[in-house]
Design an enzyme around this catalytic site. Structure first.
Site, mmCIF file in Angstrom:
data_model
loop_
_atom_site.group_PDB
_atom_site.id
_atom_site.type_symbol
_atom_site.label_atom_id
_atom_site.label_comp_id
_atom_site.label_asym_id
_atom_site.label_seq_id
_atom_site.Cartn_x
_atom_site.Cartn_y
_atom_site.Cartn_z
ATOM 1 N N ASN A 126 0.838 -1.203 0.000
ATOM 2 C CA ASN A 126 0.000 0.000 0.000
ATOM 3 C C ASN A 126 0.867 1.245 0.000
ATOM 4 O O ASN A 126 1.959 1.270 0.575
ATOM 5 C CB ASN A 126 -0.961 -0.008 1.198
ATOM 6 C CG ASN A 126 -0.410 0.741 2.396
ATOM 7 O OD1 ASN A 126 -0.508 1.969 2.492
ATOM 8 N ND2 ASN A 126 0.213 0.004 3.323
ATOM 9 N N PHE A 130 -1.788 8.239 4.257
ATOM 10 C CA PHE A 130 -2.585 8.869 5.327
ATOM 11 C C PHE A 130 -3.824 9.576 4.780
ATOM 12 O O PHE A 130 -4.131 10.721 5.140
ATOM 13 C CB PHE A 130 -1.753 9.874 6.126
ATOM 14 C CG PHE A 130 -0.651 9.296 6.969
ATOM 15 C CD1 PHE A 130 -0.594 7.946 7.262
ATOM 16 C CD2 PHE A 130 0.335 10.133 7.484
ATOM 17 C CE1 PHE A 130 0.426 7.431 8.047
ATOM 18 C CE2 PHE A 130 1.360 9.629 8.283
ATOM 19 C CZ PHE A 130 1.413 8.276 8.558
ATOM 20 N N SER A 197 5.628 5.257 8.744
ATOM 21 C CA SER A 197 5.021 4.937 7.456
ATOM 22 C C SER A 197 5.988 5.315 6.339
ATOM 23 O O SER A 197 6.575 6.409 6.369
ATOM 24 C CB SER A 197 3.704 5.690 7.268
ATOM 25 O OG SER A 197 3.257 5.559 5.932
ATOM 26 N N ASN A 199 5.059 6.013 3.374
ATOM 27 C CA ASN A 199 4.243 6.602 2.311
ATOM 28 C C ASN A 199 4.037 8.104 2.428
ATOM 29 O O ASN A 199 3.306 8.691 1.633
ATOM 30 C CB ASN A 199 2.888 5.899 2.256
ATOM 31 C CG ASN A 199 3.033 4.416 1.964
ATOM 32 O OD1 ASN A 199 3.846 4.022 1.136
ATOM 33 N ND2 ASN A 199 2.269 3.596 2.670
ATOM 34 N N THR A 200 4.647 8.744 3.433
ATOM 35 C CA THR A 200 4.665 10.201 3.538
ATOM 36 C C THR A 200 6.118 10.634 3.426
ATOM 37 O O THR A 200 6.941 10.221 4.244
ATOM 38 C CB THR A 200 4.067 10.684 4.863
ATOM 39 O OG1 THR A 200 2.675 10.339 4.916
ATOM 40 C CG2 THR A 200 4.210 12.190 5.007
ATOM 41 N N LYS A 237 5.231 3.944 17.122
ATOM 42 C CA LYS A 237 5.224 2.851 16.148
ATOM 43 C C LYS A 237 6.483 2.928 15.296
ATOM 44 O O LYS A 237 6.771 3.957 14.683
ATOM 45 C CB LYS A 237 3.974 2.924 15.262
ATOM 46 C CG LYS A 237 3.818 1.707 14.352
ATOM 47 C CD LYS A 237 2.451 1.676 13.703
ATOM 48 C CE LYS A 237 2.213 0.390 12.936
ATOM 49 N NZ LYS A 237 0.840 0.312 12.392
#
Length: 363
Positions: A126, A130, A197, A199-200, A237
């Site tokens: 994925n 966010f 993450s 993805n940012t 996390k």
């Protein structure tokens, strides 16, 4: 002779894998995900009560970071970003749910397509980015349902994962996280800081020691200002791709700042253990979750547990009850599932709830 619990798990798994999952997997991954979340959100209370009666049994409650969890398997962040289906998770047997990741400002996330199934690898890639309606929207939703920290209005503890808004410069990230903390703290039983993450852009740089020290110190101090007698617990996390030296430093920073626990792990940027038929998807940008992540996430949990007494929520590649047992044995007090739930549905939750856990209650 198999037990009645084991028989139920087998029946649930067989039914889902043979009837439901094949149909779902013919549809666009993100669309069907949203359809399921919407369906769960629309189930009336009498239906939820019946589901909980037959499927929602939880076992061996535990106290972690001052929070009483009725069960040890929870919804991982990302499964229900805006808390749309929050009323349903307890009925499915979850002992807690981590909603989000939400950001200070609503944002659409990355361009579609951004969610890819790898069924032979039992994995997902994925790059959602966010996508969420913003922290205030989640706070309003929880307010509408009468949720307050520790009031158990949803029949389980509510965690909320907060992340940085994409357009916020990295040097303003702390203020961005503080905005989200202040907005959601009255409703959350714990806050998870998502700095891992992939993805940012630039987000994982917030795991660097100095940046993480500044961020965690500010968040813990603000939580204490908001509730001096009983600050909301804050978890961090972590990524599974950290070098051992960096992980050691992060653990030290978190202990020094007064972080309540660690969540291990987020998705990985590595592309190990993919099925040969799905190697063509390895070049898709984003985080990989599911079975290929299991060993790496488990090693991270083992490493953390060997260095600290901070509570650990294990997440990443938990596809079977046996995987969950390995995480508990490695030192996790709680586990979370996302991809495993996509592939095995409530059978996985029920199976984990029948395990015998080591006593790992931590402060």
């Amino acid at each position: 002779m198999i037990s009645s619990d084991e028989l139920l798990v087998r029946l649930l798994l067989t039914g889902y894998r043979s009837l439901v999952r094949p149909l779902m997997f013919t549809q666009d991954a993100e669309e069907v995900h949203q359809h399921v979340i919407t369906l769960l959100s629309e189930l009336p209370d009498p239906v939820l009560e019946q589901i909980q009666k037959y499927l929602g049994e939880r076992s061996q409650p535990i106290s972690v970071a001052g929070i009483d969890f009725p069960g040890r398997v929870g919804v991982a962040a990302g499964l229900d970003k805006d808390g749309t289906a929050a009323r349903a998770w307890g009925a499915l047997g979850f002992g807690f749910a981590e909603l989000g990741t939400v950001t200070a400002h609503a944002q659409p996330g990355n361009r579609q397509p951004r969610l890819f199934r790898l069924p032979h690898s039992r994995a997902i890639i994925n790059r959602m980015g966010f996508n969420n309606s913003g922290v205030e929207a989640l706070a309003a939703k929880l307010e509408q349902w009468g949720v307050r920290r520790a009031n158990n209005a949803l029949d389980y503890p509510v965690g909320v994962s907060i992340g940085k808004t994409k357009v916020t410069p990295l040097d303003q990230a702390t203020d961005d996280y503080l905005h989200s903390l202040r907005a959601i703290a009255p409703y959350a039983d714990y806050i998870a800081i998502n700095v891992s993450s992939p993805n940012t852009p630039g987000l994982r740089s917030l795991q660097d020691r100095d940046a993480l020290d500044d961020l965690t110190t500010a968040l813990v101090a603000t939580a204490a200002e908001l509730n001096p007698r009983n600050p909301v617990p804050i978890f961090v996390k972590l990524a599974p791709d950290l070098a051992p030296y960096d992980l050691d430093g992060i653990i030290g920073v978190c202990e020094e700042a007064g972080i309540s626990g660690l969540i291990a792990t987020n998705t990985t940027t590595a592309r190990e253990y993919l099925h040969p038929s799905e190697l063509h998807l390895a070049n898709q940008a984003g985080g990989l979750s599911g079975a290929p992540l299991t060993r790496k996430a488990l090693r991270t949990v083992e490493s953390i547990a060997s260095q600290t007494d901070l509570p650990i929520m294990g997440v990443g590649g938990i596809m079977t009850p046996t995987d969950a047992q390995s995480f508990f044995d490695a030192g996790a007090s709680l586990v979370q599932v996302y991809t495993g739930f996509i592939f095995n549905a409530v059978a996985l939750v029920r199976g984990i709830n029948t395990l015998t856990y080591p006593d790992r209650a931590r402060r």
